[in-house]
Design an enzyme around this catalytic site. Structure first.
Site, PDB file in Angstrom:
ATOM      1  N   HIS A  30      34.738  46.876  37.658  1.00  0.00           N
ATOM      2  CA  HIS A  30      35.968  47.392  36.805  1.00  0.00           C
ATOM      3  C   HIS A  30      35.349  48.357  35.823  1.00  0.00           C
ATOM      4  CE1 HIS A  30      39.290  44.916  37.785  1.00  0.00           C
ATOM      5  NE2 HIS A  30      38.554  44.069  38.012  1.00  0.00           N
TER       6      HIS A  30
ATOM      7  N   GLU B 202      42.986  46.203  42.524  1.00  0.00           N
ATOM      8  CA  GLU B 202      43.468  44.975  42.215  1.00  0.00           C
ATOM      9  C   GLU B 202      44.854  45.092  41.785  1.00  0.00           C
ATOM     10  OE1 GLU B 202      41.382  40.799  40.127  1.00  0.00           O
ATOM     11  OE2 GLU B 202      40.621  42.917  39.714  1.00  0.00           O
TER      12      GLU B 202
ATOM     13  N   ASN C  60      38.717  31.897  42.044  1.00  0.00           N
ATOM     14  CA  ASN C  60      39.609  32.150  40.936  1.00  0.00           C
ATOM     15  C   ASN C  60      40.856  32.870  41.154  1.00  0.00           C
ATOM     16  OD1 ASN C  60      37.133  31.973  38.779  1.00  0.00           O
ATOM     17  ND2 ASN C  60      36.252  32.546  40.522  1.00  0.00           N
ATOM     18  N   ALA C  61      41.800  32.634  40.066  1.00  0.00           N
ATOM     19  CA  ALA C  61      43.125  33.204  40.562  1.00  0.00           C
ATOM     20  C   ALA C  61      43.680  33.000  41.516  1.00  0.00           C
ATOM     21  CB  ALA C  61      43.350  34.550  39.933  1.00  0.00           C
TER      22      ALA C  61
ATOM     23  N   ILE D  15      29.469  31.183  36.166  1.00  0.00           N
ATOM     24  CA  ILE D  15      30.402  31.020  35.167  1.00  0.00           C
ATOM     25  C   ILE D  15      31.810  30.694  35.682  1.00  0.00           C
ATOM     26  CG2 ILE D  15      31.626  31.629  32.870  1.00  0.00           C
ATOM     27  CD1 ILE D  15      29.186  33.259  32.050  1.00  0.00           C
TER      28      ILE D  15
ATOM     29  N   ASP E 102      32.521  41.759  39.208  1.00  0.00           N
ATOM     30  CA  ASP E 102      33.992  41.700  38.579  1.00  0.00           C
ATOM     31  C   ASP E 102      33.605  41.991  37.030  1.00  0.00           C
ATOM     32  OD1 ASP E 102      36.566  41.611  38.306  1.00  0.00           O
ATOM     33  OD2 ASP E 102      36.575  39.468  37.935  1.00  0.00           O
TER      34      ASP E 102
END
Length: 379
Positions: free
Chosen positions: A64, A132, A218-219, A248, A272
């Site tokens: 990002h 995204e 994730n998500a 993490i 990310d």
């Protein structure tokens, strides 16, 4: 013409010594190191690799921002400075990644990336946009803003098929099938992510054209022995997937589970990363939301992970440390594998004659020593 010698050459097949690479903006030839002295080339510049690994340039498909700049800034200056920051971490190509925000902010970002690709940037090359998108599940939005989420819509993308390379979406949502089929017809990767989809939803969406999974684990719906979810579908099919390898977002045991379940060619390491990457701890922004960076993680005020401050060279080092994968296979996860996903594996992602001279010299600790983009030393 340049000749790079005294290297450990990293390829898909393995790591080789006694080789030298001849290149300009593209790789001309790979020869035996002893042949360099006999070359009769006017102005030949010989570079000593000092025994370091020579790998293809890294490709970050899900990133990002960095150095205080973000894809959603929507301007050339931000993208250019962002590219200069990440090239120092070994990245030679990337797809700036958008967030779920109001449509005018997203289209502004897409326009800026289109401009930057045409004009060129001073660091890592921009391959297009990883969207995204706002076409996700509110219940699995992660750090995406709830108010920006909307139903899947083809109209949003019709003017940007030249620049968008990957779109994350929730396949269980109304209109998802039409969008996935549109993406497939236009050569854009459809990726499941930020989704409440069941195992069966994903298997069905795979038939429509979903071929990839955004930041696995994730998500998304997780792995349960009676509800395998998105994770179960990814682990038992040929869907490619991303792993945020900061240790993490995903526990090392879960990472190793993926390495045992999936073919190494179907795994891509991503960062990310967000704008705080390469900067100090503090308060930053991602997708219009306040992010607190502290102790190697980036989180919203409620504790939700909000991207990362990982760099791709550290992702490489992390996976080498926690797995028994050979080094050249891990390097493929940040070079040839993402190149194949984006349809550019005949141009970048490997060190071979005819390929762009995008290369990284890494020392024995896998720290970046030198980075070449189109044959030019960038750091």
């Amino acid at each position: 013409m340049k000749a790079l010698k005294n290297i450990k050459l990293v390829t898909i097949e393995g790591i080789f010594t006694g080789k030298a690479v001849l290149f300009e903006d593209r790789i001309e030839k790979i020869i035996a190191e002893e042949e360099v002295e006999g070359l009769k080339v006017n102005g030949l510049e010989v570079i000593d690799g000092e025994g370091n690994y020579l790998a293809p340039g890294f490709i970050d498909i899900h990133t990002h921002g960095a150095a205080g700049y973000d894809t959603m800034d929507g301007n050339y200056e931000a993208l250019n400075n962002y590219s200069k920051a990440i090239v120092r971490t070994g990245v030679t190509s990337f797809t700036p990644t958008t967030m779920a925000m109001p449509e005018e902010r997203i289209t502004k970002a897409l326009d800026a990336v289109r401009q930057a690709r045409a004009k060129g940037v001073e660091g890592a090359k921009i391959l297009g946009v990883y969207m995204e998108s706002p076409f996700i599940s509110p219940g699995y939005r992660g750090c995406q803003a709830r108010e920006a989420i909307k139903e899947p819509a083809i109209s949003f993308l019709k003017d940007y098929t030249d620049v968008v390379k990957v779109v994350t979406l929730a396949p269980e949502r109304e209109g998802a099938r039409k969008l996935v089929e549109f993406l497939r017809e236009n050569g854009i990767v459809a990726s499941v992510g930020h989704s409440a989809a069941s195992y069966d939803d994903v298997i069905r969406a795979r038939e429509w054209g979903i071929s990839h999974a955004t930041h696995l684990f994730n998500a998304m719906t997780g792995l349960h022995h009676r509800r395998p979810g998105i994770v179960g579908a990814v682990l038992t099919t040929d869907l490619t997937c991303e792993l945020i390898a900061d240790l993490i977002h995903i526990h090392p045991a879960a990472l190793n589970l993926v390495f045992k379940a999936k073919d190494w060619e179907d795994i891509i390491l991503v960062t990310d990363q967000m704008e705080a990457t390469t900067l100090e701890d503090g308060t930053y922004e991602l997708g219009g939301q306040k992010v607190i960076v502290k102790e190697d993680s980036a989180r919203l005020e409620d504790g939700t992970l909000a991207g990362s401050i990982l760099t791709l060279d550290r992702a490489l080092s992390n996976i080498v440390k926690i797995s028994d994968l050979p080094l050249h296979r891990v390097i493929a996860m940040i070079t040839s594998n993402p190149a194949r996903l984006l349809g550019v594996a005949d141009e970048i992602g490997s060190i071979a004659p005819g390929y762009r001279a995008d290369m990284v010299l890494l020392d024995k600790e896998l720290k970046v020593n030198k980075v070449f983009v189109d044959g030019e030393i960038k750091c």
